[in-house]
Scaffold this active site. Sequence first.
Site, PDB file in Angstrom:
ATOM      1  N   ASP A 193      20.970  24.253  43.733  1.00  0.00           N
ATOM      2  CA  ASP A 193      20.704  23.100  44.564  1.00  0.00           C
ATOM      3  C   ASP A 193      19.710  22.115  43.831  1.00  0.00           C
ATOM      4  O   ASP A 193      18.980  22.628  43.050  1.00  0.00           O
ATOM      5  CB  ASP A 193      19.873  23.644  45.875  1.00  0.00           C
TER       6      ASP A 193
ATOM      7  N   GLU B  19      26.618  21.491  43.961  1.00  0.00           N
ATOM      8  CA  GLU B  19      26.203  21.753  45.595  1.00  0.00           C
ATOM      9  C   GLU B  19      26.662  20.420  46.076  1.00  0.00           C
ATOM     10  O   GLU B  19      26.522  19.246  45.500  1.00  0.00           O
ATOM     11  CB  GLU B  19      24.775  22.004  45.713  1.00  0.00           C
TER      12      GLU B  19
ATOM     13  N   HIS C 128      15.270  30.462  46.812  1.00  0.00           N
ATOM     14  CA  HIS C 128      15.661  30.526  48.155  1.00  0.00           C
ATOM     15  C   HIS C 128      16.716  31.762  48.495  1.00  0.00           C
ATOM     16  O   HIS C 128      17.343  32.110  47.383  1.00  0.00           O
ATOM     17  CB  HIS C 128      16.255  29.207  48.393  1.00  0.00           C
TER      18      HIS C 128
END
Lengths: 575, 859
Positions: free
Chosen positions: A178, A203, A70
Site C-alpha cells: 500500500d 495496489e 497492517h
Amino acid sequence: MPEIKVTPLGAGQDVGRSCILVSIGGKNIMLDCGMHMGYNDDRRFPDFSYITQNGRLTDFLDCVIISHFHLDHCGALPYMSEMVGYDGPIYMTHPTKAICPILLEDFRKITVDKKGETNFFTSQMIKDCMKKVIPLNLHQTVQVDDELEIKAYYAGHVLGAAMVHIKVGSESVVYTGDYNMTPDRHLGAAWIDKCRPDILISESTYATTIRDSKRCRERDFLKKVHESIERGGKVLIPVFALGRAQELCILLETFWERMNLKAPIYFSTGLTEKANHYYKLFITWTNQKIRKTFVQRNMFEFKHIKAFDRSYADNPGPMVVFATPGMLHAGQSLQIFKKWAGNEKNMVNPFPEQRKLDVKMQVEYMSFSAHADAKGIMQLIRMAEPRNMLLVHGEAAKMEFLKGKIEQEFNCYMPANGETTSVITNPSVPVDMSLNLLKREMALGGPLPDPKKPRAMHGTLIMKENSLKLVSSEQALKELGLNEHQLRFTCRVQLQDPHSDSDTLHRIYTHLKSLLKDYTIQHLPDGTVMVESIVIKVSSSAEDANSKVLLLSWSYQDEDLGSYLSSLLKKGLPT
Amino acid sequence: MDIQCVSVLPRVCEVLAASGSSLPDDTSLEKLLDWFTATTNTGVSLLESAPCLLDFISNVAFSSTSGPGILSFTLKLTGLIAASEDGFKALEECSVLKLIFDPHHWKEAGLWEDPCLRIGWIQGLRKMLQHSKALRLFVQADLIEPLLQLQTDSSLFVSSAANQLLAHVLLLYQSLSSAGCNGANKRDLEHSGVSEQTIISCSGIITNVSEYLKKSLVLKESSHPPQSQQILKLLTLLLVQLRPPLQEQLLLTVIDSLEELVTKRWSLPLMDVILAANSSLQDDCVSKQQIVRLLSIMLYMKKPADVIQVAAAFLRSRQHDPTHAAYAAGVLLLPLDIATGISLLKTNSTGVDLRILMTEQLKSKSCISMICVCLTNIPQITVMAPDCLPCPQRLIVAAVLTFLRLCRGDSSSSSTACVEVSRFVTGSSKVQKCAMEALSELSKSPEAEALLADVFKLLTEYLNSPDSDPTVLQKSYKALINWIGVCRDFSSITDQLREGLMQAVRKRACDIRWEARDSTVEFLGHLAEVCPIGEEREPLKTLLGSCSFTIPLLKEALQDPESYVRASSIATLAQTLTFSWQQGAALTQEQEEIVTQLQEILSQDSEGFARRAVVKFFTAWFSSCPSPTSCSLLMQSVPSVLSQGVADLDWEVKLHTLELAELLLDKTFPERLPLHPYAVISNQPHTCHAGENESDLLCSLNSLVDQGVVPALLCGLVDCDRPVALKACQLLIKLRDTVSSLLVNAADPRVSCMLPGQSWVQEMRGNKDAHTQGAPHVGSESRDEAAEETPCTDGDAVCVSVCEVLRTLDLDKKLSVLMQSSDHIYNSPLSLLQDILTASTAASNPNSDPGQEVIVDCY
C-alpha cells in the site's frame, strides 16, 4: 521463453488480504502474508496447500517479503511460519519488524477475547516468527541468494511501509504494497527509481478516486469535533495504537494551538509512549518537516494530548479521547463508548457496529486511510516506467476502470485470486565489448554505434564472474590462456582415371584452373594441389591401379568451397 | 431457525436478488451460507423454515442482471438445498435445477468467464451430489463434460475444486454401484432409490473419465506443463480415494502414458501418482507389477537432481519395500558422501554412473538445493530398520558434522569435490539451517553418547562465530539441547570444551542482535528444563558450572533494551531458580535482589511481555514450593504482585495474575476439587463444608483478603477485557461456593477489603439495580437489607464486606454473560441479515457520503 508468473492467493480483485506469489527466474517469492479480517475461522488465512501439496513451504519458497505492518498484509505470517512451517527468510523494514509483533499481539488478544480460540498462534510463535525476519534498509540492495536480490523503497502509507524491487538476472518485478503518493502531516510520499521492471504490481484501493477531497475531509472532521466540544460534549475517537492515529493527533494538536482551545485531549495510556518511542526510533521514516524540526521540537510530543486514565471518563466537561482498539469491539474504547453513548452531546467517530445500547450520541464515520489515488498510481507508473502493470488490492469494478486507462499505454493485468498471470519477458542482457573489436568493426566501415539501431557483431562471448564480455577471438584466446585449434574437414572421393598418380594430379590441377578462375590454385612439389586452404592428394587403390582415391582436406573457413570441390570431383575429370 | 431471522429473511432475499452485481461485502454471502449450512446440519429443512429461498433461487437464476457473486452464492445454496431428496424434488418441480447447473446457460450470459461463478457451480454440485437422483441429473445433463474441462482450469482454486468434485462423483458412483453389487436384492436397491438403469447410465462417466485421463496424459510437444501437472494431481487424488475395481480400471487406461512420462518427462507430481498407485493397489492387481517397475525406473534414474527428489519422495511415503528403501537412502546420502569424503556407502551401491554425475552436479550452484533435500530427509533415513541402512548412523552423524565444518569454510579434506562444494555452501545459512536440523534429529541415533564431544565442539564453534546468522544460532542451540537431553554421561566433555561453551554463551548473551541474545537466554532455560531435577541438575552443573554462571548473565539480561529478551530472561530465571528456592534454605541476598528487581519490572516495564513473565515467575515459584506459606519472601511478594498485576494494562498480565490468585485459593481450601471452567454450576450452595468450623472459614477468607486474592478477583470481575472478567468470575463463584456457609446468614462484616477506584462500586450498584428489578439471584433472603448498605469510601478506594459482596453479586448471571464471546451479537445470524439490509439501503441511496465506501483502513 522466460516468463514471470504472478498468482494472487489474496488481494486478487479484492481488498481482503494480500498474499501474492511471484515466480521469476526460477525463484518463488511470496509478497505479503495477510489475514482476512472478515472471517473468524481458517478462511482468514491464505490456503497454503495450493502452493505445495506436501506442505513443505521452505522447499518451495525462496523468501517472503512483507510490505508493511497492517494485518491484512502480515497477519498470517506467524501462522505460516510456525504452524504450517516455513523456515526460510522473511524480509521487512526495521519499523515494520518492530511494530508488527505489537499488532499481531493485539489481534491475538481480540481473537481470544471474541472466541476463546485455541487454534491460533501464541506469543511465543509471534516471537519465533519475528526471529526469522531479516530487516531491510531503504535503497539498500539485499542479496537473498546468488541470483535473487531485493531493494526497498519508501511507500508512505504508514510508518515503515515499503515498496520492493525484486530482481533475478535481468528480469524484475516491483511490488508496491500500500502506498501514498502525496505527503501528509507525518509521512512523506512514495518514491521509486526509474527501474523499468517487467511488471509493476500495484495496489488499487482508490483506483477510481481522484482525491483532492482530503483537506475537505479534515476540515469536516475538525468542524465536527469542535462543535461537540463547544456543546460541552465528549468526543471518542476509536483508533489503532499505531498507524493513522498519529496523523489525527498532529491534526488536532495544530488545530487546538491555532484555535487556542482548552478542552483536554487524551490518548490511551501506554500506547502514546509506545507510539512516540517508535516514531523517535524511526524518525528517518517520517516526512521532511518532522525530521527537520526534530532537534528543536519533537512533533510527537504533544502539548495538548495527554495520557488517559480510566477514571477521566467520568470527569465533567468536554474532552476528546483517542482510545484503542479501533474496532470498538472490546477494551478501553468500548468501555468509554458504553459510558458516553447515552448522551446526545457526545460524538464517536467512527462507529462500525451495532450493539444493544441506547445510543444517543452522534456517530460520524470518517476514513483517513492513506492510499494512492488514480492520479497517484499513474504518477508511480511514470516514475518506475514498467513494461507491464498488474493491479491487486482493489475491487474488480474499480480495477477494470483503471485498467482501461492504463491499457492505452501498455499491458495491464488484474488476475482474480487463484488465477495465474504469465508475462513473457524478453530479457536484454547487457554485454561489455572490447574497444579493439569495436574499432575493428568501425574500420570495416559500418555506421557509428547507436543504441536505437541494433546490429550484428561478431566476436567471442566470455562469461566470467557474472559479467559478459564480447572480444575478438584472438583476445579471447589470450585472456583464457588457450591454444588455437584448427578444425579441418576431410573427405575421400573415388575416381576412375587410368593414369599415373602424378598425371591424375596434374589433370585435376588443369581442370580446376580452367573452372575456378578467381581462386589461387597451386600445384606444389610435394605432390599436392591447393585451392585456397583446400589440399588435394591422389593415391591409387592397391587392387586396381586405375581406381584413384582423392583425399580432400579443408579448413572450417572454406567449408563452402570444400564441399563444392568434393561434389565437383565426384563427377570425374574431363577426358 | 430463530423466529426473528425467519421474519427478516424474505426481505434479505429480495434485496439480494435485486442487488445485481453491487454487493456490500464479499464475506457476508459466505457467512450467510455458513448459517444455512449449520441450520441444515442440525436437521432443519431450509425450505420448510424459509420457503422464500425457493423464490429467491428462481429470481436470481432467471434474472439477466444477476452478477457472478450473487449467482455463485445461489448455486451453492441450490446445491445445499438439493442435497436432501425433498429439496431436490422441490427445486426440480420449479424447473430451476437443470437451468442453474447448465454451464451453457452461463456461457451464453457471458458469466462463465468469472472464476467465482465456476467455483459456485462446482461447490453447488458438490453439495448436491449426495444421492442417486442427483447423480442421475448429473449424468442426464451431461455435466461430466464441463467438469472435465474444468480439471485444468486457469484458476488454481477452480481446478483444485474440480479435481475434488470429480473424485466425489466417482466415489458416489462407486458406493451406489457397490450397493448394487452387494445388495443383490433388487427391491432393496429400488428402495434406496438406485435403479439398475441409474448405475448403467452412470457407468458412462467412468468411460468419459478414463478417456479424458488417457488423452490428457499423452505426451505432446504442445502440451502445457502446468496442465499435465494438474492432471497428475487429479490422478493421485483418484488413486488414493477410489477402491478396487474402479481404481485399477482407471489405472489400466493410463499406465502406458505413465510409462512414457516416466521415461521422458519426469516430475514430482508423477512420482506422487506412482507412489499412490504403489501403496493403494493390492498385490494381486494386474498393474501392480508394472507400477513397481515404473517405480524402479524412477529410482534408478541417472539425473542427480531428479533422482534425489524421487528418493526423498519415496522415503517420505513410507512404502514397505526394504530393497528400494535401502537404495533410496543410499541416493540421499550420496551427496554427503561425496561432499565430505566420508564413505557412507559401499562402493557402487548406487552405481558408478550416478556417483560420477552427482560429483559433477555438486560442482554447480544447484548443489545447495540438492544437499538441502538430502539433509531435510535425514530423519526419514534414521527411522529405517538398521538392516536397511546403508551405513551405521554414527557415520551419518560424522558426515553431517564434517559437512557443517565445510559450511564454515573449514575443510580438512583436500578432495576436489570438497573444495568445489565448499565454494557454494560456505556461509549459506539455508544449508546450515538444514544441516543443524538434521543434526538435532540425529541425537536420537543409538550411538549418540559416543559422539557428544564432537557435536559439542562443533556447535560451540558455531555459537562462537560472529558470522553465524541468528536463525542458525537458534538451531545450534536447539541441536545442543537435543544432544544434551539424550545423554547421561558427560565424562567426554573436557574442561576445555566446557569453557568454550561458556565463553560462546557469554559472547552471544551480549550479541548486537536481539534474536541471538534471546535464543541464548532461552537456551539457558531449556537447559535447566532438560536437566532432570532428581539428579540435582548434574548436566547443568557439569556444563555451565550451575547457577554461578547463568544467574549473572540472566540478571544482566533483565536490563536488556529488547522486551522479548527481558521476558525470556525472567522465564529462564523461573526455570533455573524456583527449584533451588523451594528447598526452604535461608534467604540469600541474591534472592531478595532478584525479587525486588522483578517487582520493579512488573510496576515499571513499558512492555507487556516482561510483565507477563514476572507474574508467571511467581506462579512457577508458588507451584513448585511444597509449602509456599513457609517461604516468607514469596508470601511477602504475593500481595503486591496481585495488586499490581490485576491493575495492569495488559490483559495477559491480568489473566496470569488471576492464575496466581487461583493457586492461592486452592492452597487455602485444598480439599475442594478444582472447578472445571465449563462445569454446570449448581444454584445450590455448596455443602461439603457443612461440618467445617465457621471460624476456620472466616480465618481462611481473611487470609485471602490479606494476601490480596479477594481484591484481585473483585477488580478482575469488572475488567474491560472479557477473558479476565470471566476468569475472575469463575474464581469468585468457586470462592462463594466454598464459603457458602458464611453467606447463609446476614452480611458478615468481619471480613472486609479495600478496593481501588470507583468503577467497581458502580458495577455493584448496577447489580443491585438489576436485582431490585427482579433478576434471578443466588439465595439471599436479606437481599434488600444488603442493598441498603453502601460501601464506605476513602478517597478513591472503597471498603466492602466480602461476604456481602459474594452474596449480593449475581455471579452466575455475570458468568453466563461473560461466557458469550464479546462479538456474539455482532456475529449472530440476525446481525448478519441486518447488515446486508443496511448495506443495501446505503448502496441504493445516491446521497450517501462518498467517504463511506472505503472501509479498508481498519488495520
